[in-house]
Scaffold this motif. Structure first.
Motif, PDB file in Angstrom:
ATOM      1  N   GLN A  53      50.998  37.741  39.890  1.00 25.27           N
ATOM      2  CA  GLN A  53      52.224  36.940  39.857  1.00 25.27           C
ATOM      3  C   GLN A  53      53.423  37.824  39.496  1.00 25.27           C
ATOM      4  N   TYR A  54      53.210  38.731  38.544  1.00 20.51           N
ATOM      5  CA  TYR A  54      54.300  39.643  38.173  1.00 20.51           C
ATOM      6  C   TYR A  54      54.656  40.551  39.347  1.00 20.51           C
ATOM      7  N   PHE A  55      53.653  41.086  40.011  1.00 20.27           N
ATOM      8  CA  PHE A  55      53.903  41.967  41.154  1.00 20.27           C
ATOM      9  C   PHE A  55      54.702  41.255  42.249  1.00 20.27           C
ATOM     10  N   ASN A  56      54.513  39.947  42.394  1.00 15.64           N
ATOM     11  CA  ASN A  56      55.172  39.181  43.454  1.00 15.64           C
ATOM     12  C   ASN A  56      56.526  38.608  43.054  1.00 15.64           C
ATOM     13  N   ARG A  57      56.949  38.817  41.832  1.00 14.67           N
ATOM     14  CA  ARG A  57      58.262  38.328  41.394  1.00 14.67           C
ATOM     15  C   ARG A  57      59.388  39.034  42.144  1.00 14.67           C
ATOM     16  N   ASP A  58      60.474  38.325  42.323  1.00 20.12           N
ATOM     17  CA  ASP A  58      61.665  38.960  42.896  1.00 20.12           C
ATOM     18  C   ASP A  58      62.284  39.923  41.887  1.00 20.12           C
ATOM     19  N   LYS A  59      62.359  39.468  40.633  1.00 22.46           N
ATOM     20  CA  LYS A  59      62.916  40.311  39.577  1.00 22.46           C
ATOM     21  C   LYS A  59      61.776  40.839  38.723  1.00 22.46           C
ATOM     22  N   LYS A  60      61.533  42.101  38.873  1.00 17.94           N
ATOM     23  CA  LYS A  60      60.479  42.744  38.087  1.00 17.94           C
ATOM     24  C   LYS A  60      60.871  44.191  37.846  1.00 17.94           C
ATOM     25  N   SER A  61      60.280  44.767  36.841  1.00 18.61           N
ATOM     26  CA  SER A  61      60.519  46.166  36.521  1.00 18.61           C
ATOM     27  C   SER A  61      59.526  47.024  37.302  1.00 18.61           C
ATOM     28  N   GLN A  62      60.044  47.948  38.087  1.00 13.99           N
ATOM     29  CA  GLN A  62      59.160  48.860  38.821  1.00 13.99           C
ATOM     30  C   GLN A  62      58.376  49.755  37.860  1.00 13.99           C
ATOM     31  N   ILE A  63      58.970  50.038  36.710  1.00 15.28           N
ATOM     32  CA  ILE A  63      58.258  50.833  35.694  1.00 15.28           C
ATOM     33  C   ILE A  63      57.080  50.016  35.146  1.00 15.28           C
ATOM     34  N   ALA A  64      57.311  48.730  34.881  1.00 13.37           N
ATOM     35  CA  ALA A  64      56.221  47.868  34.397  1.00 13.37           C
ATOM     36  C   ALA A  64      55.129  47.741  35.451  1.00 13.37           C
ATOM     37  N   VAL A  65      55.516  47.638  36.719  1.00 14.78           N
ATOM     38  CA  VAL A  65      54.526  47.583  37.803  1.00 14.78           C
ATOM     39  C   VAL A  65      53.648  48.823  37.757  1.00 14.78           C
ATOM     40  N   LYS A  66      54.274  49.980  37.582  1.00  9.49           N
ATOM     41  CA  LYS A  66      53.512  51.237  37.486  1.00  9.49           C
ATOM     42  C   LYS A  66      52.568  51.209  36.282  1.00  9.49           C
ATOM     43  N   PHE A  67      53.078  50.779  35.119  1.00 12.35           N
ATOM     44  CA  PHE A  67      52.239  50.707  33.925  1.00 12.35           C
ATOM     45  C   PHE A  67      51.044  49.784  34.150  1.00 12.35           C
ATOM     46  N   LEU A  68      51.282  48.629  34.731  1.00 16.21           N
ATOM     47  CA  LEU A  68      50.215  47.648  34.947  1.00 16.21           C
ATOM     48  C   LEU A  68      49.176  48.155  35.945  1.00 16.21           C
ATOM     49  N   LYS A  69      49.628  48.811  36.998  1.00 14.24           N
ATOM     50  CA  LYS A  69      48.680  49.385  37.958  1.00 14.24           C
ATOM     51  C   LYS A  69      47.842  50.476  37.287  1.00 14.24           C
ATOM     52  N   ASN A  70      48.479  51.256  36.415  1.00 18.39           N
ATOM     53  CA  ASN A  70      47.747  52.341  35.758  1.00 18.39           C
ATOM     54  C   ASN A  70      46.736  51.827  34.744  1.00 18.39           C
ATOM     55  N   ILE A  71      47.066  50.761  34.021  1.00 17.41           N
ATOM     56  CA  ILE A  71      46.071  50.225  33.079  1.00 17.41           C
ATOM     57  C   ILE A  71      44.882  49.646  33.840  1.00 17.41           C
ATOM     58  N   LYS A  72      45.159  48.999  34.953  1.00 18.57           N
ATOM     59  CA  LYS A  72      44.074  48.457  35.781  1.00 18.57           C
ATOM     60  C   LYS A  72      43.190  49.596  36.296  1.00 18.57           C
ATOM     61  N   LEU A  73      43.826  50.663  36.733  1.00 18.04           N
ATOM     62  CA  LEU A  73      43.097  51.832  37.225  1.00 18.04           C
ATOM     63  C   LEU A  73      42.207  52.437  36.128  1.00 18.04           C
ATOM     64  N   LEU A  74      42.774  52.608  34.930  1.00 14.53           N
ATOM     65  CA  LEU A  74      42.003  53.181  33.823  1.00 14.53           C
ATOM     66  C   LEU A  74      40.840  52.275  33.429  1.00 14.53           C
ATOM     67  N   ALA A  75      41.077  50.972  33.382  1.00 15.58           N
ATOM     68  CA  ALA A  75      40.017  50.029  33.018  1.00 15.58           C
ATOM     69  C   ALA A  75      38.901  50.031  34.057  1.00 15.58           C
ATOM     70  N   GLU A  76      39.289  50.106  35.341  1.00 17.08           N
ATOM     71  CA  GLU A  76      38.294  50.060  36.416  1.00 17.08           C
ATOM     72  C   GLU A  76      37.564  51.387  36.594  1.00 17.08           C
ATOM     73  N   LYS A  77      38.020  52.448  35.955  1.00 16.06           N
ATOM     74  CA  LYS A  77      37.259  53.701  35.959  1.00 16.06           C
ATOM     75  C   LYS A  77      35.964  53.539  35.174  1.00 16.06           C
ATOM     76  N   ARG A  78      35.995  52.648  34.202  1.00 17.01           N
ATOM     77  CA  ARG A  78      34.813  52.441  33.361  1.00 17.01           C
ATOM     78  C   ARG A  78      33.938  51.287  33.846  1.00 17.01           C
ATOM     79  N   TYR A  79      34.577  50.230  34.340  1.00 18.02           N
ATOM     80  CA  TYR A  79      33.836  49.030  34.721  1.00 18.02           C
ATOM     81  C   TYR A  79      34.365  48.453  36.023  1.00 18.02           C
ATOM     82  N   LYS A  80      33.439  47.913  36.803  1.00 19.14           N
ATOM     83  CA  LYS A  80      33.831  47.239  38.043  1.00 19.14           C
ATOM     84  C   LYS A  80      34.624  45.968  37.727  1.00 19.14           C
ATOM     85  N   ASN A  81      34.202  45.240  36.705  1.00 19.07           N
ATOM     86  CA  ASN A  81      34.879  44.017  36.258  1.00 19.07           C
ATOM     87  C   ASN A  81      35.297  44.188  34.793  1.00 19.07           C
ATOM     88  N   PRO A  82      36.384  44.918  34.545  1.00 18.36           N
ATOM     89  CA  PRO A  82      36.735  45.262  33.164  1.00 18.36           C
ATOM     90  C   PRO A  82      37.018  44.078  32.249  1.00 18.36           C
TER      91      PRO A  82
END
Length: 194
Positions: A53-82
């Motif tokens: 939902q945040y990614f699809n917002r009209d008003k969002k922080s591109q920096i926050a998008v990057k942070f959120l994608k990176n946390i998802k990436l780090l979590a999924e390095k350890r587990y398929k369903n973190p």
């Protein structure tokens, strides 16, 4: 008084400075705020809907998008369903005004962290820049949680602290047991600056 982050305390303790403009600092602070808000919602609902939902917002922080994608990436390095394995603790450290030489009733320091349900020996702390002073920062964290009240304390089995860098996805782990504890006097000296 409530600090906006644990990093704010580190800034005061270590005299961290930045070459960013005031506007850049505010943009970065809002990105961190948005990241924390979305993360709380993800863990509250136990699904990624708030993230998308945040990614699809009209008003969002591109920096926050990057942070959120990176946390998802780090979590999924350890587990398929973190989300099945991680638990988010939106913890705070409270310093009673009796410790302070100022007239503040208390100082509250946010200290959110993540635990891996399969590894009670580790906590994960999110950072928004490369850790350059990790051992000293962990010493200060250890002092804060030892000397003052933490509403959601670390597990008694906790032995390792891992920093997840959300600027460039990476992690650094430190043996918490081998880190000296910052003194109460040095912590109070910094607290009285706020």
């Amino acid at each position: 008084m409530r600090l906006n982050s644990l990093y704010k305390f580190y800034q005061g303790y270590f005299n961290y400075t930045s070459d960013r403009s005031k506007t850049q600092k505010m943009v970065y602070a809002f990105a961190i705020r948005d990241t924390a808000t979305v993360l709380r919602e993800v863990y509250a609902y136990q699904n990624y809907s708030p993230l998308y939902q945040y990614f699809n917002r009209d008003k969002k922080s591109q920096i926050a998008v990057k942070f959120l994608k990176n946390i998802k990436l780090l979590a999924e390095k350890r587990y398929k369903n973190p989300l099945e394995h991680y638990k988010f603790f939106d913890s705070i450290i409270t310093i009673d005004g009796s410790y302070l030489s100022t007239n503040k009733k208390e100082i509250i320091i946010p200290c959110p962290y993540i635990c891996d349900e399969n590894n009670k020996e580790e906590i994960i702390i999110l950072t928004f820049g490369s850790p350059i002073n990790i051992n000293n920062e962990i010493a200060v964290l250890k002092g804060l949680v030892t000397e003052f009240n933490m509403d959601k304390p670390f597990s008694v089995d906790m032995s390792f602290v891992t920093y997840w860098n959300l600027s460039i996805p990476g992690e650094t782990t430190v043996d918490y047991r081998n880190i000296r504890t910052a003194s109460r006097a040095s912590l109070i000296e910094t607290l009285n600056k706020f």
